[in-house]
Design a protein around this motif. Sequence first.
Motif, mmCIF file in Angstrom:
data_model
loop_
_atom_site.group_PDB
_atom_site.id
_atom_site.type_symbol
_atom_site.label_atom_id
_atom_site.label_comp_id
_atom_site.label_asym_id
_atom_site.label_seq_id
_atom_site.Cartn_x
_atom_site.Cartn_y
_atom_site.Cartn_z
ATOM 1 N N ALA A 73 0.816 -1.216 0.000
ATOM 2 C CA ALA A 73 0.000 0.000 0.000
ATOM 3 C C ALA A 73 0.846 1.260 0.000
ATOM 4 C CB ALA A 73 -0.934 -0.003 1.210
ATOM 5 N N ALA A 74 1.966 1.237 0.711
ATOM 6 C CA ALA A 74 2.832 2.418 0.751
ATOM 7 C C ALA A 74 3.417 2.718 -0.621
ATOM 8 C CB ALA A 74 3.949 2.208 1.776
ATOM 9 N N ALA A 75 3.820 1.681 -1.348
ATOM 10 C CA ALA A 75 4.375 1.873 -2.692
ATOM 11 C C ALA A 75 3.304 2.403 -3.639
ATOM 12 C CB ALA A 75 4.954 0.574 -3.210
ATOM 13 N N ARG A 76 2.103 1.876 -3.518
ATOM 14 C CA ARG A 76 1.020 2.304 -4.412
ATOM 15 C C ARG A 76 0.592 3.740 -4.137
ATOM 16 N NH1 ARG A 76 -2.330 -2.792 -6.242
ATOM 17 N NH2 ARG A 76 -0.907 -4.462 -5.643
ATOM 18 N N ALA A 77 0.772 4.188 -2.910
ATOM 19 C CA ALA A 77 0.308 5.530 -2.530
ATOM 20 C C ALA A 77 1.026 6.640 -3.288
ATOM 21 C CB ALA A 77 0.469 5.725 -1.025
ATOM 22 N N VAL A 78 2.235 6.371 -3.782
ATOM 23 C CA VAL A 78 2.989 7.412 -4.486
ATOM 24 C C VAL A 78 2.949 7.217 -6.003
ATOM 25 C CG1 VAL A 78 4.506 7.858 -2.532
ATOM 26 C CG2 VAL A 78 5.169 6.134 -4.227
#
Length: 258
Positions: A219-224
């Motif tokens: 999720a953290a990677a997708r957020a950017v």
Amino acid sequence: MTDDGTADQRATDQPATDDRVLWVTGGGSGMGAAAAQVAARSGWRLVLSGRRTDRLDTVAAGIRAAGGTADVLPLDATDPEAVTAARDTVLGRHGRHGRIDGLVLSAGLNSPRRRSDDQSMTDLRAVIDTNLTAVVQVVDAALPALRRSGGVVVVVSSYAGWSSQPGAGVAYSASKTALGPVVRTLNQQEAHHGVRATHLCPGDVATDFLDQRPSVPDAAARAVMLMPEDVGRAVGFVLSAPAHVRIDELVLSPVSQR
């Protein structure tokens, strides 16, 4: 205007905004769905194609609920006979003589087995058939109608089709890179008919397509990453360009793109 008045005739024949027909492949999810939603808000009549009828129905229902027009036309674009039949259905549904004013070609495929030492030849052929051959098949089928309308084609490629990305894999990189010459050739050969095409190259986009990666982003990677709506707006920009304007290639990426 040309000496024989062709351009003047084309201008006269341009349909009202709400009569223009846009055929979207890969229209049931991700970037294709987002592009369809943006186009519908601009008055295009949508024909949504893809393999998953339930997802196409959901996107079409949302467009209709917002006041737009959308038909569902399930299609495996790797099947030449199915593509021809689908083209005939689109033309039969829209107007006395049928029309296709635009294409958005967004269907895509990859495999988690991406290295030369572990790839499957069956998977490789499936990726190339979906990402490259199917694009050419749909353009070929729609070309007579696009010539009549002076239509616009948006080929949703990839950052890997613009800049070498070894991690994207052998088949994916080769198939997406090949879309650049497909678009350039189409533009060179069909300019006198008013047909124009764009090689659209998005970077990382937070869609279900990421599930096909060997290591699925969290999720953290997708957020950017880019969102499908970002690509949808880019497609809308291309579709809204005046008939004398061609956007040959458009690259968009998140600031985090490597």
